[in-house]
Design a protein around this motif. Structure first.
Motif, PDB file in Angstrom:
ATOM      1  N   GLN A  17       0.816  -1.215   0.000  1.00 22.09           N
ATOM      2  CA  GLN A  17       0.000   0.000   0.000  1.00 22.09           C
ATOM      3  C   GLN A  17       0.856   1.274   0.000  1.00 22.09           C
ATOM      4  OE1 GLN A  17      -2.815   0.312   3.208  1.00 22.09           O
ATOM      5  NE2 GLN A  17      -4.314   1.301   1.882  1.00 22.09           N
ATOM      6  N   PRO A  18       1.860   1.389   0.859  1.00 21.94           N
ATOM      7  CA  PRO A  18       2.691   2.600   0.810  1.00 21.94           C
ATOM      8  C   PRO A  18       3.464   2.739  -0.511  1.00 21.94           C
ATOM      9  CG  PRO A  18       3.096   1.385   2.844  1.00 21.94           C
ATOM     10  CD  PRO A  18       2.216   0.537   1.997  1.00 21.94           C
ATOM     11  N   LEU A  19       3.876   1.626  -1.081  1.00 15.62           N
ATOM     12  CA  LEU A  19       4.580   1.670  -2.361  1.00 15.62           C
ATOM     13  C   LEU A  19       3.674   2.187  -3.479  1.00 15.62           C
ATOM     14  CD1 LEU A  19       6.664  -1.626  -2.239  1.00 15.62           C
ATOM     15  CD2 LEU A  19       7.537   0.707  -2.108  1.00 15.62           C
ATOM     16  N   HIS A  20       2.456   1.685  -3.513  1.00 19.59           N
ATOM     17  CA  HIS A  20       1.502   2.154  -4.528  1.00 19.59           C
ATOM     18  C   HIS A  20       1.198   3.648  -4.337  1.00 19.59           C
ATOM     19  CE1 HIS A  20       0.743  -1.602  -6.553  1.00 19.59           C
ATOM     20  NE2 HIS A  20       0.501  -2.214  -5.396  1.00 19.59           N
ATOM     21  N   TYR A  21       1.065   4.058  -3.098  1.00 21.16           N
ATOM     22  CA  TYR A  21       0.817   5.471  -2.802  1.00 21.16           C
ATOM     23  C   TYR A  21       1.989   6.327  -3.292  1.00 21.16           C
ATOM     24  CZ  TYR A  21       0.213   9.804  -0.199  1.00 21.16           C
ATOM     25  OH  TYR A  21       0.085  11.132   0.134  1.00 21.16           O
ATOM     26  N   ALA A  22       3.198   5.880  -3.006  1.00 17.00           N
ATOM     27  CA  ALA A  22       4.394   6.628  -3.420  1.00 17.00           C
ATOM     28  C   ALA A  22       4.499   6.700  -4.941  1.00 17.00           C
ATOM     29  CB  ALA A  22       5.642   5.975  -2.824  1.00 17.00           C
ATOM     30  N   GLU A  23       4.079   5.645  -5.623  1.00 17.34           N
ATOM     31  CA  GLU A  23       4.077   5.671  -7.086  1.00 17.34           C
ATOM     32  C   GLU A  23       3.095   6.716  -7.612  1.00 17.34           C
ATOM     33  OE1 GLU A  23       3.128   1.792  -8.503  1.00 17.34           O
ATOM     34  OE2 GLU A  23       5.221   1.157  -8.540  1.00 17.34           O
ATOM     35  N   LYS A  24       1.892   6.728  -7.040  1.00 14.45           N
ATOM     36  CA  LYS A  24       0.879   7.688  -7.489  1.00 14.45           C
ATOM     37  C   LYS A  24       1.324   9.131  -7.276  1.00 14.45           C
ATOM     38  CE  LYS A  24      -3.121   4.710  -6.886  1.00 14.45           C
ATOM     39  NZ  LYS A  24      -4.308   4.426  -6.124  1.00 14.45           N
ATOM     40  N   LYS A  25       2.077   9.356  -6.254  1.00  5.94           N
ATOM     41  CA  LYS A  25       2.568  10.706  -5.950  1.00  5.94           C
ATOM     42  C   LYS A  25       3.898  10.993  -6.663  1.00  5.94           C
ATOM     43  CE  LYS A  25      -0.663  11.951  -3.117  1.00  5.94           C
ATOM     44  NZ  LYS A  25      -1.550  13.044  -3.389  1.00  5.94           N
ATOM     45  N   HIS A  26       4.346  10.033  -7.486  1.00  8.04           N
ATOM     46  CA  HIS A  26       5.591  10.158  -8.253  1.00  8.04           C
ATOM     47  C   HIS A  26       6.814  10.343  -7.354  1.00  8.04           C
ATOM     48  CE1 HIS A  26       3.129  10.235 -11.797  1.00  8.04           C
ATOM     49  NE2 HIS A  26       2.427  11.231 -11.292  1.00  8.04           N
ATOM     50  N   LEU A  27       6.772   9.706  -6.196  1.00  4.73           N
ATOM     51  CA  LEU A  27       7.905   9.744  -5.280  1.00  4.73           C
ATOM     52  C   LEU A  27       8.914   8.631  -5.594  1.00  4.73           C
ATOM     53  CD1 LEU A  27       5.905  10.385  -1.995  1.00  4.73           C
ATOM     54  CD2 LEU A  27       7.179  12.061  -3.352  1.00  4.73           C
ATOM     55  N   ILE A  28       8.419   7.580  -6.231  1.00  3.64           N
ATOM     56  CA  ILE A  28       9.281   6.476  -6.664  1.00  3.64           C
ATOM     57  C   ILE A  28       8.868   6.099  -8.087  1.00  3.64           C
ATOM     58  CG2 ILE A  28       9.683   5.557  -4.338  1.00  3.64           C
ATOM     59  CD1 ILE A  28       7.572   3.424  -4.910  1.00  3.64           C
ATOM     60  N   PRO A  29       9.752   5.473  -8.838  1.00  5.07           N
ATOM     61  CA  PRO A  29       9.368   5.069 -10.198  1.00  5.07           C
ATOM     62  C   PRO A  29       8.312   3.964 -10.162  1.00  5.07           C
ATOM     63  CG  PRO A  29      11.644   4.435  -9.702  1.00  5.07           C
ATOM     64  CD  PRO A  29      11.129   5.183  -8.516  1.00  5.07           C
ATOM     65  N   GLU A  30       7.424   3.973 -11.158  1.00 10.21           N
ATOM     66  CA  GLU A  30       6.336   2.997 -11.201  1.00 10.21           C
ATOM     67  C   GLU A  30       6.816   1.572 -11.361  1.00 10.21           C
ATOM     68  OE1 GLU A  30       2.914   3.742 -13.644  1.00 10.21           O
ATOM     69  OE2 GLU A  30       3.153   5.893 -13.367  1.00 10.21           O
ATOM     70  N   ILE A  31       7.966   1.388 -11.873  1.00 11.00           N
ATOM     71  CA  ILE A  31       8.481   0.049 -12.149  1.00 11.00           C
ATOM     72  C   ILE A  31       8.663  -0.791 -10.890  1.00 11.00           C
ATOM     73  CG2 ILE A  31      10.949   0.608 -12.093  1.00 11.00           C
ATOM     74  CD1 ILE A  31      10.812  -1.112 -14.874  1.00 11.00           C
ATOM     75  N   ILE A  32       8.738  -0.181  -9.750  1.00  4.45           N
ATOM     76  CA  ILE A  32       8.987  -0.922  -8.503  1.00  4.45           C
ATOM     77  C   ILE A  32       7.872  -1.915  -8.193  1.00  4.45           C
ATOM     78  CG2 ILE A  32       9.164  -0.680  -5.982  1.00  4.45           C
ATOM     79  CD1 ILE A  32      10.861   1.790  -6.460  1.00  4.45           C
ATOM     80  N   THR A  33       6.624  -1.521  -8.354  1.00  7.29           N
ATOM     81  CA  THR A  33       5.528  -2.416  -7.949  1.00  7.29           C
ATOM     82  C   THR A  33       4.978  -3.266  -9.085  1.00  7.29           C
ATOM     83  OG1 THR A  33       3.861  -0.726  -8.301  1.00  7.29           O
ATOM     84  CG2 THR A  33       4.802  -0.888  -6.086  1.00  7.29           C
ATOM     85  N   THR A  34       5.500  -3.136 -10.290  1.00  3.43           N
ATOM     86  CA  THR A  34       4.943  -3.930 -11.388  1.00  3.43           C
ATOM     87  C   THR A  34       5.144  -5.424 -11.194  1.00  3.43           C
ATOM     88  OG1 THR A  34       6.964  -3.594 -12.666  1.00  3.43           O
ATOM     89  CG2 THR A  34       5.109  -2.116 -13.133  1.00  3.43           C
TER      90      THR A  34
END
Length: 175
Positions: A17-34
């Motif tokens: 959940q925190p990873l997905h949130y960080a992706e949506k806020k562009h704090l981390i690259p989207e590739i992390i949770t794929t």
């Protein structure tokens, strides 16, 4: 640590959940949770039809939306095959010897996501004898198939508008 199996989906959500949130806020690259796969929640005990309930359900085609849906479910019952294997059946997979002897060859599976035919889940082929009553219904279904004279080997459970696909997986499972 005494973590129960039922708690695992919650534990997995705590990390993702925190990873997905960080992706949506562009704090981390989207590739992390794929590549993160969801942890399957343990299935509850599914109710199984009794013999009497099964006989009642299959006693009439009227208990289903149409002949096609009845036959899909009846094949599932008689052959213990998966829905993808049944949807992948073509007219040539039904081998009719005479009015009392028929079998179905199950050697492929339809993937509803990719719309492609692949091997069965177990990678095995099976040939299953079906009842004369199901044979009669399948013959009726084959006669009604609008693609049987237009294609070499059309799907047994055909899609009403797309000849290269069987009936919709969602439609059958919803039924």
């Amino acid at each position: 640590c005494n973590v129960s199996e039922n708690y695992m989906p919650t534990l997995a959500r705590m990390f993702t959940q925190p990873l997905h949130y960080a992706e949506k806020k562009h704090l981390i690259p989207e590739i992390i949770t794929t590549d993160i796969r969801k942890y399957r929640e343990k299935e509850k005990n599914k109710a199984i039809l009794s013999k009497e309930e099964t006989h009642k359900l299959f006693s009439s085609i009227d208990n289903f939306k149409n002949l096609e849906h009845y036959c899909v479910n009846r094949i599932a019952l008689e052959t213990a095959s998966r829905i993808g294997e049944i949807l992948a059946l073509t007219i040539n997979d039904v081998k009719i010897i005479n009015k009392d002897e028929c079998w179905i060859t199950i050697n492929k599976s339809y993937n509803a996501k990719t719309h492609k035919i692949g091997s069965t889940k177990t990678k095995e082929n099976k040939t299953v004898t079906i009842s004369p009553s199901l044979l009669k219904l399948l013959q009726e279904l084959i006669e009604k198939n609008p693609y049987r004279d237009k294609m070499d080997n059309p799907f047994l459970f055909f899609h009403s508008t797309m000849k290269d696909r069987p009936v919709s997986y969602t439609e059958v499972t919803r039924e």
